[in-house]
Design a protein around this motif. Sequence first.
Motif, short mmCIF file in Angstrom:
data_model
loop_
_atom_site.label_atom_id
_atom_site.label_comp_id
_atom_site.label_asym_id
_atom_site.label_seq_id
_atom_site.Cartn_x
_atom_site.Cartn_y
_atom_site.Cartn_z
N HIS A 106 1.21 5.92 4.08
CA HIS A 106 1.44 6.13 2.65
C HIS A 106 2.77 6.84 2.38
O HIS A 106 3.44 6.54 1.39
CB HIS A 106 0.30 6.97 2.04
N ARG A 107 3.14 7.77 3.23
CA ARG A 107 4.37 8.53 3.03
C ARG A 107 5.62 7.65 3.16
O ARG A 107 6.71 8.07 2.79
CB ARG A 107 4.44 9.72 3.98
N THR B 255 0.76 2.50 -4.43
CA THR B 255 1.13 3.11 -3.15
C THR B 255 0.12 2.76 -2.07
O THR B 255 0.49 2.34 -0.97
CB THR B 255 1.23 4.64 -3.30
N GLU B 256 -1.16 2.92 -2.38
CA GLU B 256 -2.21 2.64 -1.40
C GLU B 256 -2.21 1.18 -0.96
O GLU B 256 -2.27 0.89 0.23
CB GLU B 256 -3.57 3.02 -1.99
N ALA C 291 1.00 0.27 1.07
CA ALA C 291 0.90 0.84 2.42
C ALA C 291 -0.05 0.00 3.29
O ALA C 291 0.26 -0.29 4.46
CB ALA C 291 0.42 2.29 2.36
#
Length: 145
Positions: A28-29, A17-18, A21
């Motif tokens: 991140h969302r 995810t990190e 992004a």
Amino acid sequence: MICNFLLTRPLEPAELTEVLAAVVRVPHRQVDVRAGRDALGERDWDAFVLCTYHPARGDVAMSLDIQVQPATAVYGAPATEPELAAAFAGATGVPVLHPDDRIDPDTYWVTAPTGTVTRARLLASGDEPTTYTVNPDGLLSPCGA
């Protein structure tokens, strides 16, 4: 853009995810990462980046199916699979393999964290999880990044 990456070492979902992004340049969302077995469950279908990961064996530890929405072009995100592979490899320090469909289905591009790109022949088993083997005779010369 739809990308299929194979990684030589596994990454945790939070790390995926990190990194996604950061390289796609979205919050991140806006990145939804799920295991293959959970891919259809509580997914955020409106996220700019969808990533489904699967375990693998052999010379490859993990496969990723990544979908990046066209809206990310506004943020200056990589626009092609090779560009995303280079950014991802550089950010994680993990070589990324992605298919080269122009040659044959067993030929992949290998992007090193340094940006060096090499072609390799990859053999896949028919079992689950898939076992991948880089054919030692199938390594081809490095190409320019």
